[in-house]
Design an enzyme around this catalytic site. Structure first.
Site, PDB file in Angstrom:
ATOM      1  N   HIS A  10      55.535  41.792  37.530  1.00 44.68           N
ATOM      2  CA  HIS A  10      54.886  41.615  38.833  1.00 44.68           C
ATOM      3  C   HIS A  10      54.021  40.347  38.833  1.00 44.68           C
ATOM      4  O   HIS A  10      54.152  39.486  39.708  1.00 44.68           O
ATOM      5  CB  HIS A  10      54.032  42.849  39.155  1.00 44.68           C
ATOM      6  CG  HIS A  10      53.370  42.796  40.493  1.00 44.68           C
ATOM      7  ND1 HIS A  10      53.859  43.461  41.596  1.00 44.68           N
ATOM      8  CD2 HIS A  10      52.258  42.143  40.919  1.00 44.68           C
ATOM      9  CE1 HIS A  10      53.080  43.209  42.640  1.00 44.68           C
ATOM     10  NE2 HIS A  10      52.097  42.418  42.255  1.00 44.68           N
ATOM     11  N   GLU A  11      53.148  40.236  37.835  1.00 44.34           N
ATOM     12  CA  GLU A  11      52.244  39.074  37.785  1.00 44.34           C
ATOM     13  C   GLU A  11      53.009  37.789  37.477  1.00 44.34           C
ATOM     14  O   GLU A  11      52.699  36.726  38.022  1.00 44.34           O
ATOM     15  CB  GLU A  11      51.128  39.308  36.757  1.00 44.34           C
ATOM     16  CG  GLU A  11      50.191  40.462  37.084  1.00 44.34           C
ATOM     17  CD  GLU A  11      49.558  40.371  38.465  1.00 44.34           C
ATOM     18  OE1 GLU A  11      49.371  39.252  38.992  1.00 44.34           O
ATOM     19  OE2 GLU A  11      49.241  41.431  39.039  1.00 44.34           O
ATOM     20  N   ASP A  86      49.017  42.963  48.106  1.00 41.44           N
ATOM     21  CA  ASP A  86      49.809  41.777  48.471  1.00 41.44           C
ATOM     22  C   ASP A  86      50.400  41.939  49.869  1.00 41.44           C
ATOM     23  O   ASP A  86      50.376  41.011  50.682  1.00 41.44           O
ATOM     24  CB  ASP A  86      50.959  41.564  47.478  1.00 41.44           C
ATOM     25  CG  ASP A  86      50.478  41.364  46.054  1.00 41.44           C
ATOM     26  OD1 ASP A  86      49.388  40.804  45.861  1.00 41.44           O
ATOM     27  OD2 ASP A  86      51.201  41.784  45.128  1.00 41.44           O
TER      28      ASP A  86
END
Length: 200
Positions: A10-11, A86
């Site tokens: 994800h990051e 997000d």
């Protein structure tokens, strides 16, 4: 360990997409160490102070913000709750572009809705709707179109640069935090400096 790997993808998705976008702020730090309510985070910082943001810069920010979810979907074949913030930020930015900044080709250089409420709350208390149900529907459609377009950009970048994504994740799982120099080295396909190599 499985969640840690998903978090790393994800990051790394945020970092990769941000690094590949034209004229986007450099990735200053990416980590899978929790801080506050965040399980991990990616920070991109401009090199100078800015007071204005262009439409293309806002679209880039939205694409970068969606990079984490796009990476999850492509790598694990599913999505997690990790992208909640997000999605919230991206949706708000798309709505502002359309209703406040007149950045929609579909709806033109017009503002929609009047805001009321104390500024110090950092959130509008209410909005006076000065537009029809038809316009409300078109605003919703345009928000969806902008977000879908930015998500597609993030998705395409991750597919094209999958090897760099995997390398970012490999190092991130070892070191847990990467700085600007390390992210740039990985993106350039270079080895990390000796001092920054993970312990074998």
């Amino acid at each position: 360990e499985a969640e840690r790997r998903v978090l790393a993808y994800h990051e790394a998705g945020h970092a990769l997409v941000g690094s590949m976008l034209p004229n986007f702020d450099a990735t200053y730090k990416v980590t899978i160490l929790p801080r506050g309510m965040a399980l991990g985070y990616t920070i991109s910082l401009p090199e100078d102070d800015r007071y204005l943001m262009t439409k293309s810069e806002m679209l880039n920010r939205m694409a970068q913000a969606l990079g984490g979810r796009a990476a999850e979907e492509l790598v694990i074949g599913d999505v997690t709750t990790g992208a909640a913030n997000d999605l919230e930020r991206t949706t708000e930015m798309a709505r502002q572009m359309i209703t406040e900044y007149g950045m929609s080709e579909e709806l033109g250089p017009v503002t929609y809705g009047k805001k009321h409420g104390p500024v110090f709350l950092a959130r509008d208390l209410n909005e006076e709707r000065n537009y029809s149900e038809d316009i409300a529907r078109r605003i919703d459609d345009e928000v969806r179109r902008l977000i879908d377009s930015c998500y597609a950009r993030a998705h395409d970048i991750i597919i094209d640069q999958r090897d760099k994504l995997d390398r970012l994740v490999e190092v991130l799982l070892e070191k847990e935090t990467l700085d600007q120099e390390e992210v740039a080295a990985i993106m350039a396909g270079e080895e990390l400096p000796e001092a920054n190599l993970p312990d074998q």
